[in-house]
Design an enzyme around this catalytic site. Structure first.
Site, PDB file in Angstrom:
ATOM      1  N   CYS A  97       0.836  -1.204   0.000  1.00 22.89           N
ATOM      2  CA  CYS A  97       0.000   0.000   0.000  1.00 22.89           C
ATOM      3  C   CYS A  97       0.868   1.250   0.000  1.00 22.89           C
ATOM      4  O   CYS A  97       0.605   2.212  -0.730  1.00 22.89           O
ATOM      5  CB  CYS A  97      -0.910  -0.018   1.220  1.00 22.89           C
ATOM      6  SG  CYS A  97      -1.946   1.440   1.405  1.00 22.89           S
ATOM      7  N   CYS A 197      -4.617  -1.565   5.462  1.00 25.93           N
ATOM      8  CA  CYS A 197      -4.531  -0.208   4.912  1.00 25.93           C
ATOM      9  C   CYS A 197      -5.681   0.067   3.948  1.00 25.93           C
ATOM     10  O   CYS A 197      -5.884  -0.673   2.982  1.00 25.93           O
ATOM     11  CB  CYS A 197      -3.184  -0.080   4.188  1.00 25.93           C
ATOM     12  SG  CYS A 197      -2.902   1.495   3.372  1.00 25.93           S
TER      13      CYS A 197
END
Length: 358
Positions: A97, A197
């Site tokens: 991420c 995330c």
């Protein structure tokens, strides 16, 4: 002289909000940018986060924009997450991420729009390091060691760090909350986000079940004796205690009691979960591949510190190169060394780089 223009990733939480405030206070030309990457399923609070990010921008009187990276996030993070679990690995999506989305696509967008730098609410610190033969960027642990997020940033290199700002590196979390309250930020009391995330606080087993189906198989101990049954090797992680069905016959061998077993291996090919207890659950070494370095292959084979999970203990270690891989010998045997997780290397408080445990 014009002020440096900084795009701050406003997540809708207190950390990024205070980051934007601190940069504006220091005189930067700040623009708030909210990234939309996931907007589906239980646990997702994308709509509320977007509204909170807008409220923060309005309170700080800074411009605000939204970037939609849902397609790219699914392809580069979520699809890989599922694929790795299907292979029996225990991946860390927050690493991708950061490298693919926040310091990949977001940074690329910011550069194309004329921003000098991007900033996030990570607890980490970027410093310019002056050495005899060069000047480079270094990534260091923050003041608040409990909130240290450098583990998730090990794939950032000189290009990314040269354009990254982490305003919270010299603050403790309690100080950040206090600042948010004192200046009246609307998210001052908002709870910290948890889980994956952008996805949020979800039950990993339930999340995996959206794509990976049950596939019942045997649970065996390290001697090959059948202990019981599992629902699918991908629903378990190395080091996990219990979570499978123990057979009545096996319990009889222990006087009807269920012994404390931990997952030590996942045999995807034969659909077997291998469990053990005591010394069987510890490893003294690990192989690390797909290595990434902040500035060069600077890790010393004679000694460094390694972290094998976010928030985990920093362990003394030594390394031995084997082609493009490195065998890491640990000073202290560790339980729960999972293939697919990241092993991240440090010298003092400086992050050197890391790789994927094999």
């Amino acid at each position: 002289m014009s002020r440096e223009k900084v795009a701050v990733g406003l997540s809708g939480g207190v950390d990024s909000a205070v980051s934007a405030y601190l940069l504006k206070r220091e005189g930067y030309d700040v623009v708030g940018v909210h990234l939309v990457c996931w907007d589906e399923g239980p646990g997702c609070k994308a709509s509320r986060d977007r509204q909170d990010a807008l409220k923060v921008a309005m309170a700080l009187e800074i411009p605000f924009g939204v970037l939609d990276f849902q397609k790219e996030y699914k392809e580069r993070v979520i699809d890989r997450f599922y694929d790795d679990y299907a292979k029996g690995l225990t991946p860390n999506p927050d690493v991708w991420c950061n490298s693919e989305i926040k310091f990949g696509m977001f940074l690329e967008w910011a550069r194309s729009e004329g921003f000098d730098k991007i900033a996030t609410g990570h607890y980490a610190e970027v410093r310019k390091v002056e050495e005899e033969d060069q000047t480079r960027w270094g990534l260091f642990m923050p003041k608040d060691k409990w909130k240290d997020q450098t583990y998730f940033l090990y794939r950032l290199g000189q290009e990314e760090l040269g354009r990254a700002m982490f305003p919270l590196g010299s603050y403790e979390k309690k100080e950040v909350r206090k600042i948010a309250s004192e200046v009246g930020l609307p998210v001052a009391d908002k709870k910290d986000s948890q889980g994956i995330c952008f996805v949020g606080d979800v039950d990993i087993s339930e999340f995996l079940h959206r794509r990976l189906q049950d596939n019942e198989g045997e649970v065996v101990d390290t001697s090959g004796r059948v202990v019981g049954k599992h629902r699918g090797v991908w629903f378990y992680t190395i080091g996990q205690r219990g979570g499978w069905q123990v057979s009545a016959n096996f319990q009889k061998k222990f006087g009807g009691e269920i012994p404390v077993f931990y997952v030590v291996d996942k045999d995807v090919k034969n659909n077997r979960l291998v469990v053990g207890f005591g010394a069987e659950t510890y490893r003294e070494s690990l192989m690390v591949s797909d290595l990434s370095w902040v500035w060069s292959k600077r890790v010393s084979e004679d000694g460094f510190r390694v972290r094998i999970r976010h928030g985990g203990k920093l362990i003394g270690a030594r390394g031995e190169w084997s082609g493009e891989k490195m065998r890491v010998e640990l000073d202290e045997p560790q339980r729960g060394v999972a293939a697919g997780q990241a092993a991240v290397f440090y010298e003092g408080d400086e992050l050197l780089g890391g790789g994927v445990i094999g």
